[in-house]
Motif scaffolding. Structure first.
Motif, PDB file in Angstrom:
ATOM      1  N   ASN A  19      40.852  85.271  79.816  1.00  0.00           N
ATOM      2  CA  ASN A  19      39.567  85.307  80.088  1.00  0.00           C
ATOM      3  C   ASN A  19      39.333  85.941  81.616  1.00  0.00           C
ATOM      4  OD1 ASN A  19      38.201  82.831  78.434  1.00  0.00           O
ATOM      5  ND2 ASN A  19      39.671  81.495  79.550  1.00  0.00           N
ATOM      6  N   TYR A  20      38.218  86.830  81.411  1.00  0.00           N
ATOM      7  CA  TYR A  20      38.115  87.779  82.517  1.00  0.00           C
ATOM      8  C   TYR A  20      36.701  87.402  83.458  1.00  0.00           C
ATOM      9  CZ  TYR A  20      41.087  90.898  80.192  1.00  0.00           C
ATOM     10  OH  TYR A  20      42.516  91.439  79.576  1.00  0.00           O
ATOM     11  N   TYR A  42      37.873  92.456  74.693  1.00  0.00           N
ATOM     12  CA  TYR A  42      37.888  91.022  74.166  1.00  0.00           C
ATOM     13  C   TYR A  42      38.355  90.880  72.680  1.00  0.00           C
ATOM     14  CZ  TYR A  42      35.331  89.108  77.909  1.00  0.00           C
ATOM     15  OH  TYR A  42      34.919  88.916  79.140  1.00  0.00           O
ATOM     16  N   GLY A  43      39.075  92.402  72.069  1.00  0.00           N
ATOM     17  CA  GLY A  43      39.659  92.262  70.817  1.00  0.00           C
ATOM     18  C   GLY A  43      40.683  91.407  70.653  1.00  0.00           C
ATOM     19  N   GLY A  44      41.556  91.193  71.582  1.00  0.00           N
ATOM     20  CA  GLY A  44      42.578  90.167  71.442  1.00  0.00           C
ATOM     21  C   GLY A  44      43.741  90.529  70.242  1.00  0.00           C
ATOM     22  N   LYS A  45      44.695  89.792  70.357  1.00  0.00           N
ATOM     23  CA  LYS A  45      45.945  90.168  69.620  1.00  0.00           C
ATOM     24  C   LYS A  45      45.759  90.301  68.192  1.00  0.00           C
ATOM     25  CE  LYS A  45      50.510  87.569  68.399  1.00  0.00           C
ATOM     26  NZ  LYS A  45      50.913  86.361  68.534  1.00  0.00           N
ATOM     27  N   GLY A  46      46.101  91.674  67.719  1.00  0.00           N
ATOM     28  CA  GLY A  46      46.172  91.874  66.589  1.00  0.00           C
ATOM     29  C   GLY A  46      44.852  92.681  65.859  1.00  0.00           C
ATOM     30  N   SER A  47      44.006  92.778  66.904  1.00  0.00           N
ATOM     31  CA  SER A  47      42.616  93.415  66.666  1.00  0.00           C
ATOM     32  C   SER A  47      42.683  94.839  66.452  1.00  0.00           C
ATOM     33  CB  SER A  47      41.848  93.134  67.857  1.00  0.00           C
ATOM     34  OG  SER A  47      41.991  93.432  69.034  1.00  0.00           O
ATOM     35  N   GLY A  48      43.585  95.395  67.022  1.00  0.00           N
ATOM     36  CA  GLY A  48      43.522  96.969  67.023  1.00  0.00           C
ATOM     37  C   GLY A  48      43.321  97.405  68.498  1.00  0.00           C
ATOM     38  N   SER A  49      42.880  96.558  69.301  1.00  0.00           N
ATOM     39  CA  SER A  49      42.876  97.132  70.837  1.00  0.00           C
ATOM     40  C   SER A  49      43.388  95.855  71.596  1.00  0.00           C
ATOM     41  CB  SER A  49      41.568  97.273  71.052  1.00  0.00           C
ATOM     42  OG  SER A  49      40.578  96.234  70.655  1.00  0.00           O
ATOM     43  N   GLY A  50      44.145  94.909  70.963  1.00  0.00           N
ATOM     44  CA  GLY A  50      44.722  93.915  71.983  1.00  0.00           C
ATOM     45  C   GLY A  50      45.407  94.281  72.961  1.00  0.00           C
ATOM     46  N   LEU A  52      44.908  95.742  75.809  1.00  0.00           N
ATOM     47  CA  LEU A  52      44.067  95.611  76.960  1.00  0.00           C
ATOM     48  C   LEU A  52      44.658  94.229  77.532  1.00  0.00           C
ATOM     49  CD1 LEU A  52      40.891  97.450  76.089  1.00  0.00           C
ATOM     50  CD2 LEU A  52      42.753  98.260  77.953  1.00  0.00           C
ATOM     51  N   GLN A  53      44.222  93.072  76.821  1.00  0.00           N
ATOM     52  CA  GLN A  53      44.744  91.727  77.392  1.00  0.00           C
ATOM     53  C   GLN A  53      46.138  91.686  77.289  1.00  0.00           C
ATOM     54  OE1 GLN A  53      43.003  88.499  74.908  1.00  0.00           O
ATOM     55  NE2 GLN A  53      41.032  89.430  74.466  1.00  0.00           N
ATOM     56  N   TRP A  54      46.982  92.521  76.687  1.00  0.00           N
ATOM     57  CA  TRP A  54      48.373  92.299  76.867  1.00  0.00           C
ATOM     58  C   TRP A  54      48.981  92.853  78.264  1.00  0.00           C
ATOM     59  CZ3 TRP A  54      52.429  95.354  77.747  1.00  0.00           C
ATOM     60  CH2 TRP A  54      53.747  94.918  77.374  1.00  0.00           C
ATOM     61  N   LEU A  55      48.116  93.938  78.702  1.00  0.00           N
ATOM     62  CA  LEU A  55      48.497  94.624  80.084  1.00  0.00           C
ATOM     63  C   LEU A  55      48.081  93.254  81.044  1.00  0.00           C
ATOM     64  CD1 LEU A  55      47.120  98.158  79.560  1.00  0.00           C
ATOM     65  CD2 LEU A  55      49.463  97.485  79.758  1.00  0.00           C
ATOM     66  N   THR A  56      47.077  92.722  80.951  1.00  0.00           N
ATOM     67  CA  THR A  56      46.691  91.601  81.925  1.00  0.00           C
ATOM     68  C   THR A  56      47.802  90.699  81.928  1.00  0.00           C
ATOM     69  OG1 THR A  56      44.405  91.859  81.242  1.00  0.00           O
ATOM     70  CG2 THR A  56      45.140  89.890  82.240  1.00  0.00           C
ATOM     71  N   LEU A  57      48.316  90.273  80.769  1.00  0.00           N
ATOM     72  CA  LEU A  57      49.319  89.324  80.879  1.00  0.00           C
ATOM     73  C   LEU A  57      50.856  89.689  81.302  1.00  0.00           C
ATOM     74  CD1 LEU A  57      48.636  87.765  77.289  1.00  0.00           C
ATOM     75  CD2 LEU A  57      48.138  86.684  79.522  1.00  0.00           C
ATOM     76  N   LEU A  58      50.689  91.107  80.886  1.00  0.00           N
ATOM     77  CA  LEU A  58      52.274  91.690  81.709  1.00  0.00           C
ATOM     78  C   LEU A  58      52.099  91.612  83.041  1.00  0.00           C
ATOM     79  CD1 LEU A  58      54.863  93.317  81.358  1.00  0.00           C
ATOM     80  CD2 LEU A  58      53.350  95.473  81.178  1.00  0.00           C
ATOM     81  N   SER A  83      43.059  92.287  86.485  1.00  0.00           N
ATOM     82  CA  SER A  83      42.706  90.985  86.527  1.00  0.00           C
ATOM     83  C   SER A  83      44.030  90.046  86.474  1.00  0.00           C
ATOM     84  CB  SER A  83      42.182  90.802  85.069  1.00  0.00           C
ATOM     85  OG  SER A  83      42.176  89.579  85.011  1.00  0.00           O
ATOM     86  N   GLY A  84      45.183  90.745  86.075  1.00  0.00           N
ATOM     87  CA  GLY A  84      46.410  89.932  86.147  1.00  0.00           C
ATOM     88  C   GLY A  84      47.415  90.265  87.393  1.00  0.00           C
TER      89      GLY A  84
END
Length: 266
Positions: A19-20, A42-50, A52-58, A83-84
């Motif tokens: 969530n951003y 907002y693509g999320g895991k496995g979307s082809g553009s996930g 971006l969210q992965w970088l936040t979590l990293l 964000s992260g």
């Protein structure tokens, strides 16, 4: 937490999405291009553009103190990394262009964040921007020109600046000849293409060998500066040769003659 545990933790959290804060995405206006980039976030895991969210979590779940981003485009990935970002982390973001259109002013004005404009292979850009060269980089994230040559040059310049143990995160490893660099890396590698980005996404678990760990900070910085100078010299020499390559000269002469001829006709 070792790298495998960190990646496993991120993968677990990845499934729930990120969530951003609305203010972080406030620059994404209603035009189609902005909405397209917002959909990537907002693509999320496995979307082809996930990725971006992965970088936040990293950024959020690693113990990294210094994060460097090579190539920020319009600031989409910069926002997700921010964000992260934790209070004790420093984030450097580089690009050749000043067009981080989606980055809010409060991010640009955050003391933890430095945006630097110029060729990332030229370490002089830090001094020109009145910033220190980042040292003991814990996460190096690169998304610049899609070529083996560019990626190899980046590693030549930035590897001496990495911490003894660091993560090198590379986007688009399946484009052009970038995969060759990833496959030949002597360190443990993780191919996250299927969950992060359909054009390829790789993580390299960098660990400096014992011999190089004996180098002083000054020696490592000197090596990075030396490699940077040599690469920039080669690039300038190549540009000069291309400029004066015979076919280019003939083309410019013909173009000029054509303009002269059109002027006479008029």
């Amino acid at each position: 937490m070792n790298t495998q545990d960190l990646l496993s933790r991120i993968d677990d959290l990845f499934s729930d999405g990120v969530n951003y804060a609305p203010e972080l995405l406030s620059k994404f206006t209603e035009d189609d291009f902005a909405q397209l980039n917002l959909s990537y976030i907002y693509g999320g895991k496995g979307s082809g553009s996930g990725y971006l969210q992965w970088l936040t979590l990293l950024a959020e779940h690693s113990k990294a103190k210094t994060i460097v981003e090579l190539g920020n485009r319009y600031g989409v990935s910069s926002n997700t990394i921010y964000s992260g970002l934790k209070s004790n982390q420093k984030f450097y973001s580089l690009d050749t262009d000043i067009d981080q259109r989606y980055v809010p002013d409060f991010v640009k004005n955050d003391d933890r964040v430095d945006f630097i404009t110029g060729n990332c292979l030229d370490l002089n850009i830090y001094e020109n921007s009145k910033f220190d060269i980042p040292f003991n980089i814990d996460i190096l994230w690169t998304d610049t020109l899609h070529s083996l040559e560019q990626l190899s040059n980046e590693m030549s310049v930035y590897e001496p600046l990495l911490s003894n143990e660091a993560l090198i995160v590379i986007d688009d490893i399946n484009l052009n000849d970038k995969r060759e660099f990833f496959d030949k890396s002597p360190y443990e590698k993780f191919d996250l293409t299927s969950v992060c980005h359909d054009t390829g996404f790789g993580v390299i678990d960098f660990k400096r060998n014992e011999k190089d760990r004996q180098l002083s900070d000054e020696d490592r910085l000197s090596l990075a500066l030396k490699n940077s100078r040599n690469i920039i010299k080669k690039q300038k020499r190549k540009e000069l040769l291309e400029k004066f390559e015979p076919s280019n000269i003939v083309f410019r002469i013909r173009s000029k003659l054509g303009r002269i001829k059109r002027t006479i006709v008029k």
